[in-house]
Design a protein around this motif. Structure first.
Motif, PDB file in Angstrom:
ATOM      1  N   GLU A  97       0.815  -1.207   0.000  1.00 40.99           N
ATOM      2  CA  GLU A  97       0.000   0.000   0.000  1.00 40.99           C
ATOM      3  C   GLU A  97       0.853   1.263   0.000  1.00 40.99           C
ATOM      4  N   ASN A  98       2.048   1.185  -0.533  1.00 39.64           N
ATOM      5  CA  ASN A  98       2.952   2.335  -0.483  1.00 39.64           C
ATOM      6  C   ASN A  98       2.381   3.558  -1.200  1.00 39.64           C
ATOM      7  N   GLU A  99       1.784   3.354  -2.357  1.00 39.55           N
ATOM      8  CA  GLU A  99       1.253   4.493  -3.106  1.00 39.55           C
ATOM      9  C   GLU A  99       0.114   5.177  -2.353  1.00 39.55           C
ATOM     10  N   GLU A 100      -0.757   4.381  -1.762  1.00 40.31           N
ATOM     11  CA  GLU A 100      -1.868   4.966  -1.005  1.00 40.31           C
ATOM     12  C   GLU A 100      -1.348   5.748   0.193  1.00 40.31           C
ATOM     13  N   ARG A 101      -0.391   5.189   0.894  1.00 40.65           N
ATOM     14  CA  ARG A 101       0.173   5.894   2.043  1.00 40.65           C
ATOM     15  C   ARG A 101       0.923   7.156   1.599  1.00 40.65           C
ATOM     16  N   SER A 102       1.580   7.088   0.456  1.00 40.34           N
ATOM     17  CA  SER A 102       2.261   8.265  -0.079  1.00 40.34           C
ATOM     18  C   SER A 102       1.251   9.350  -0.443  1.00 40.34           C
ATOM     19  N   ARG A 128      -1.584   8.327  -6.654  1.00 40.42           N
ATOM     20  CA  ARG A 128      -2.324   7.050  -6.712  1.00 40.42           C
ATOM     21  C   ARG A 128      -2.275   6.448  -8.115  1.00 40.42           C
ATOM     22  N   LEU A 129      -2.156   7.274  -9.119  1.00 42.21           N
ATOM     23  CA  LEU A 129      -2.107   6.784 -10.497  1.00 42.21           C
ATOM     24  C   LEU A 129      -0.870   5.926 -10.748  1.00 42.21           C
ATOM     25  N   THR A 130       0.183   6.101  -9.950  1.00 43.18           N
ATOM     26  CA  THR A 130       1.394   5.306 -10.165  1.00 43.18           C
ATOM     27  C   THR A 130       1.226   3.854  -9.743  1.00 43.18           C
ATOM     28  N   VAL A 131       0.067   3.499  -9.214  1.00 43.23           N
ATOM     29  CA  VAL A 131      -0.216   2.069  -8.982  1.00 43.23           C
ATOM     30  C   VAL A 131      -0.343   1.349 -10.320  1.00 43.23           C
ATOM     31  N   THR A 132      -1.051   1.970 -11.260  1.00 40.40           N
ATOM     32  CA  THR A 132      -1.345   1.319 -12.540  1.00 40.40           C
ATOM     33  C   THR A 132      -0.539   1.879 -13.700  1.00 40.40           C
ATOM     34  N   HIS A 133      -0.063   3.122 -13.590  1.00 44.88           N
ATOM     35  CA  HIS A 133       0.593   3.806 -14.710  1.00 44.88           C
ATOM     36  C   HIS A 133      -0.295   3.760 -15.953  1.00 44.88           C
ATOM     37  N   ALA A 134      -1.587   4.004 -15.743  1.00 42.82           N
ATOM     38  CA  ALA A 134      -2.534   3.943 -16.859  1.00 42.82           C
ATOM     39  C   ALA A 134      -3.379   5.215 -16.896  1.00 42.82           C
ATOM     40  N   GLY A 142      -1.269  13.235 -15.698  1.00 44.86           N
ATOM     41  CA  GLY A 142      -0.984  11.833 -15.401  1.00 44.86           C
ATOM     42  C   GLY A 142      -0.053  11.197 -16.406  1.00 44.86           C
ATOM     43  N   GLN A 143      -0.203  11.558 -17.663  1.00 41.72           N
ATOM     44  CA  GLN A 143       0.683  11.016 -18.689  1.00 41.72           C
ATOM     45  C   GLN A 143       2.133  11.414 -18.432  1.00 41.72           C
ATOM     46  N   VAL A 144       2.341  12.658 -18.047  1.00 35.31           N
ATOM     47  CA  VAL A 144       3.708  13.114 -17.803  1.00 35.31           C
ATOM     48  C   VAL A 144       4.307  12.414 -16.596  1.00 35.31           C
ATOM     49  N   LEU A 145       3.568  12.324 -15.497  1.00 36.23           N
ATOM     50  CA  LEU A 145       4.119  11.662 -14.310  1.00 36.23           C
ATOM     51  C   LEU A 145       4.406  10.192 -14.582  1.00 36.23           C
ATOM     52  N   CYS A 146       3.475   9.485 -15.206  1.00 34.25           N
ATOM     53  CA  CYS A 146       3.675   8.059 -15.459  1.00 34.25           C
ATOM     54  C   CYS A 146       4.841   7.829 -16.415  1.00 34.25           C
ATOM     55  N   ASP A 147       4.951   8.623 -17.454  1.00 31.77           N
ATOM     56  CA  ASP A 147       6.077   8.471 -18.379  1.00 31.77           C
ATOM     57  C   ASP A 147       7.393   8.756 -17.679  1.00 31.77           C
TER      58      ASP A 147
END
Length: 226
Positions: A97-102, A128-134, A142-147
Motif C-alpha cells: 500500500e505504499n502508493e496509497e500511504r504516499s 495514486r495513479l502510479t499504482v497502474t501507470h494507466a 498523469g501522462q507526464v508523471l507516469c512516463d
C-alpha cells in the motif's frame, strides 16, 4: 548502486530549491504559506531511508528531470513535480500500500503547506495513479508523471542492468525462485500493455527501447518474451 542512497550537500541543496520552486508555483504568485524547506528536508530524509536501493534520491532526481523534459505536455507541471516528490515518499518493499500511504502523506503535508484543496487533490490523484501507470487519454498531468516514472525502462543497457540489480537488492528478503517468478509476471504485464508511454516524446523515443529491455530481461529470467 553505489551512488543511489547518498547525495552531496550541493545535490541536496539543488533538490531543496526544486521543491521550493514547485511549491511556490503551485501556491501562486503572492500566496502566503509556511517555509518550504522543512517539508523538503522531511521528504529528502524519507527518500534516503536505508531499505531503499532503487527508490532512492537518485530515482527522485531522475523522475524530476524527466518531468522537466516532458513539462510542455502537462497542464499543470508544478503539480506534477510535487506528485513526483510524493510518489514513493512512503516505501517499504514488503508492503503493497505504499502508493496509497504516499498519497495520504501528500494530502496532509500539502494542505498544511498552503495549497488549495483542488491542487492537493490533484497531486494525491497523480500519486495514486502510479499504482497502474494507466492515465486516461485526456489526462495530460498523469501522462507526464507516469512516463517520467517509467522512463528508466528505456535506459541504455548498463543503466538498465544497474536498475534491475537495485530492484533485486530491494527485494533481497524474497527467495530467488519466487523473485524471478514475480518479476517475470510484472515484465509480462508491462509488455502486454498497449503502450508503456503516453506523451508524444515517450511514445516516440522511449517505447521501442523500453520494450526491447523488458523482453531481454524476461528472456534472462528464463521466461518466453511477449
Amino acid at each position: 548502486m553505489a551512488d543511489s542512497d547518498t547525495a552531496s550537500a550541493a545535490s541536496l541543496d539543488a533538490l531543496r530549491t526544486r521543491w521550493s520552486d514547485a511549491l511556490r508555483a503551485a501556491r501562486g504568485t503572492g500566496a502566503e504559506g509556511p517555509d518550504p524547506v522543512p517539508y523538503a528536508d522531511h521528504l529528502l530524509k524519507r527518500w534516503a531511508e536505508p531499505q531503499r536501493r532503487y527508490h532512492t534520491l537518485a530515482h527522485l532526481t531522475a523522475v524530476l528531470d524527466h518531468v522537466d523534459t516532458l513539462a510542455g505536455h502537462a497542464d499543470e507541471p508544478h503539480l506534477v513535480r510535487l506528485a513526483a516528490w510524493f510518489h514513493d515518499a512512503v516505501y517499504l518493499p514488503e508492503r503493497s500500500e505504499n502508493e496509497e500511504r504516499s498519497a495520504r502523506l501528500a494530502e496532509r503535508a500539502l494542505a498544511e503547506a498552503g495549497l488549495a484543496p483542488a491542487d492537493v487533490a490533484e497531486v494525491a490523484r497523480l500519486v495514486r495513479l502510479t499504482v497502474t501507470h494507466a492515465p486516461g487519454p485526456e489526462d495530460r498531468n498523469g501522462q507526464v508523471l507516469c512516463d517520467a516514472d517509467l522512463a528508466v525502462l528505456a535506459s541504455a543497457p548498463e543503466a538498465y542492468a544497474a536498475y534491475t540489480r537495485a530492484v533485486r537488492e530491494e527485494y533481497a528478503f524474497v527467495p530467488e525462485d519466487a523473485f524471478r517468478t514475480g518479476r517475470a509476471q510484472i515484465l509480462a504485464q508491462l509488455l502486454a500493455l498497449p503502450r508503456l508511454f503516453h506523451t508524444p516524446q515517450g511514445a516516440d523515443e522511449w517505447e521501442p527501447r523500453a520494450r526491447a529491455n523488458l523482453r531481454k530481461e524476461l528472456a534472462e529470467l528464463g521466461a518466453a518474451p511477449a
